[in-house]
Enzyme design. Sequence first.
Site, PDB file in Angstrom:
ATOM      1  N   CYS A   1     -11.000   2.618   0.500  1.00 59.82           N
ATOM      2  CA  CYS A   1      -9.704   3.428   1.001  1.00 59.82           C
ATOM      3  C   CYS A   1      -9.139   2.151   1.570  1.00 59.82           C
ATOM      4  O   CYS A   1      -9.836   1.891   3.229  1.00 59.82           O
ATOM      5  CB  CYS A   1      -9.610   4.479   1.243  1.00 59.82           C
ATOM      6  SG  CYS A   1      -7.712   5.142   1.173  1.00 59.82           S
ATOM      7  N   THR A   2      -8.414   1.388   1.815  1.00 65.52           N
ATOM      8  CA  THR A   2      -7.494   0.860   2.426  1.00 65.52           C
ATOM      9  C   THR A   2      -7.408   0.884   3.893  1.00 65.52           C
ATOM     10  O   THR A   2      -6.990   0.681   5.464  1.00 65.52           O
ATOM     11  CB  THR A   2      -6.245  -0.502   2.473  1.00 65.52           C
ATOM     12  OG1 THR A   2      -5.310   0.752   1.633  1.00 65.52           O
ATOM     13  CG2 THR A   2      -7.244  -1.379   1.129  1.00 65.52           C
TER      14      THR A   2
ATOM     15  N   ASP B   1       1.072  -1.112  -0.069  1.00 67.12           N
ATOM     16  CA  ASP B   1      -0.095   0.119   0.270  1.00 67.12           C
ATOM     17  C   ASP B   1       0.874   0.844  -0.169  1.00 67.12           C
ATOM     18  O   ASP B   1       2.195   0.967   0.006  1.00 67.12           O
ATOM     19  CB  ASP B   1      -1.226  -0.061   1.827  1.00 67.12           C
ATOM     20  CG  ASP B   1      -1.999   0.648   1.293  1.00 67.12           C
ATOM     21  OD1 ASP B   1      -2.119   1.560   0.568  1.00 67.12           O
ATOM     22  OD2 ASP B   1      -1.922   1.856   2.298  1.00 67.12           O
ATOM     23  N   SER B   2       0.334   2.745  -0.066  1.00 63.03           N
ATOM     24  CA  SER B   2       1.011   4.046  -0.298  1.00 63.03           C
ATOM     25  C   SER B   2       1.641   3.990   1.875  1.00 63.03           C
ATOM     26  O   SER B   2       2.789   4.348   1.466  1.00 63.03           O
ATOM     27  CB  SER B   2       0.338   5.227  -0.590  1.00 63.03           C
ATOM     28  OG  SER B   2      -0.946   4.828   0.322  1.00 63.03           O
TER      29      SER B   2
ATOM     30  N   CYS C   1      -4.331  -1.730  -1.772  1.00 63.59           N
ATOM     31  CA  CYS C   1      -4.801  -0.499  -1.606  1.00 63.59           C
ATOM     32  C   CYS C   1      -5.961   0.243  -3.371  1.00 63.59           C
ATOM     33  O   CYS C   1      -5.619  -0.736  -4.002  1.00 63.59           O
ATOM     34  CB  CYS C   1      -3.084  -0.019  -2.797  1.00 63.59           C
ATOM     35  SG  CYS C   1      -3.738   1.951  -2.896  1.00 63.59           S
ATOM     36  N   ASN C   2      -6.497   0.413  -3.025  1.00 63.85           N
ATOM     37  CA  ASN C   2      -7.822   0.901  -3.972  1.00 63.85           C
ATOM     38  C   ASN C   2      -7.525   1.789  -5.189  1.00 63.85           C
ATOM     39  O   ASN C   2      -7.388   1.215  -5.876  1.00 63.85           O
ATOM     40  CB  ASN C   2      -9.074   1.559  -3.338  1.00 63.85           C
ATOM     41  CG  ASN C   2      -9.616   0.255  -1.838  1.00 63.85           C
ATOM     42  OD1 ASN C   2     -10.624  -0.566  -2.608  1.00 63.85           O
ATOM     43  ND2 ASN C   2      -9.200   0.278  -1.125  1.00 63.85           N
ATOM     44  N   THR C   3      -6.356   2.387  -4.508  1.00 61.65           N
ATOM     45  CA  THR C   3      -5.743   3.251  -5.532  1.00 61.65           C
ATOM     46  C   THR C   3      -5.356   2.357  -6.656  1.00 61.65           C
ATOM     47  O   THR C   3      -5.533   2.960  -8.074  1.00 61.65           O
ATOM     48  CB  THR C   3      -5.270   4.981  -4.824  1.00 61.65           C
ATOM     49  OG1 THR C   3      -6.029   4.987  -4.276  1.00 61.65           O
ATOM     50  CG2 THR C   3      -4.550   5.710  -5.859  1.00 61.65           C
TER      51      THR C   3
ATOM     52  N   TYR D   1      -1.543   8.237  -3.165  1.00 65.03           N
ATOM     53  CA  TYR D   1      -1.508   8.065  -4.194  1.00 65.03           C
ATOM     54  C   TYR D   1      -2.401   8.418  -4.687  1.00 65.03           C
ATOM     55  O   TYR D   1      -2.617   8.472  -5.830  1.00 65.03           O
ATOM     56  CB  TYR D   1      -1.321   6.366  -3.711  1.00 65.03           C
ATOM     57  CG  TYR D   1      -0.579   5.544  -3.980  1.00 65.03           C
ATOM     58  CD1 TYR D   1       1.018   5.972  -3.850  1.00 65.03           C
ATOM     59  CD2 TYR D   1      -0.300   4.215  -4.531  1.00 65.03           C
ATOM     60  CE1 TYR D   1       2.414   5.258  -3.965  1.00 65.03           C
ATOM     61  CE2 TYR D   1       0.463   3.035  -4.509  1.00 65.03           C
ATOM     62  CZ  TYR D   1       2.054   3.677  -3.576  1.00 65.03           C
ATOM     63  OH  TYR D   1       3.423   3.064  -3.910  1.00 65.03           O
TER      64      TYR D   1
END
Length: 280
Positions: A197-198, A22-23, A85-87, A54
């Site tokens: 969004c996580t 993830d970011s 990460c959804n993005t 992100y």
Amino acid sequence: MKKSKTYDTKSLSAKQPIGIFDSGVGGLTVAKEIKKVMPHEDIIYFGDTKHLPYGEKSKEAIIGYCKQITRFLMGQNCKAIVVACNTATANALKEISEEIHGQAFLFDVIHPVAEKVAFSLHQNIGVIATKATVGTGLYKKTIRKHNKFLQVHELATPLLVPAIEEGFIYHPITKAILANYLSDKKLNHIDTLILGCTHYPLLTKEIKQYYEDKVNVIDSPAIVANQVKFILEQNQLLNDKNHLPEYKFYLSDITKNFQKISKKFFGNKISLELKNLDKK
Ligand code: DGL
């Protein structure tokens, strides 16, 4: 879950770790759930704290970061890559899959959730997510592909990630930001809310409080973790119960908040290492 046609399960072994990225701290909500449902698995986590958020970046930039991270995790011999990460999922899943090239299982955080929601008893679904996720409309497209009778309303909520990364959990600032976003007229008649969004599950309690438990808040990390478990189990890729798991965390920039949340979820003994993937 995407799997390349050239994929050969025989070349993978249960002993290999699960790679998660993830970011920042968001993916830890998924990692924590993976640890809970598969307590004997080794986990390698990459948090791209240097490049977050992100959600404010271009598709090209997100693709570039995700390809580097995927290459790194594949270099760590992962049997599965979980894009927590959804993005990244919404903007770079195809490129991540190409990078994996059928050499590991690939899981994302949007498709299993959208599918589950589409086949449950809901009518009016709200999705809150980053700008870069909402910009793709992927939740709406995926849910309505499965069930065209559902109403899906997506809302970008960009201030939440910086607030969470700042450690503002149970904080008046976050409460005010949430009240502002959740009172948006797009979300007026929803019966279900997807935290797209996580990072947001770190605010689940506050979000439920806002709705006085009248809206069904979907537990995305649990849905994703169970899917990972199901597929790895089916392919006999889970460690046996005697295996003592190892958890390794790599960060492109070490932040206090990441240290705090990772220790809270995984205990004090975790190894946390600075890793700059930009350096050749
Ligand atoms: N946690 C991420 C997501 O699920 C990204 C947040 C961000 O870096 O903007 O979208």
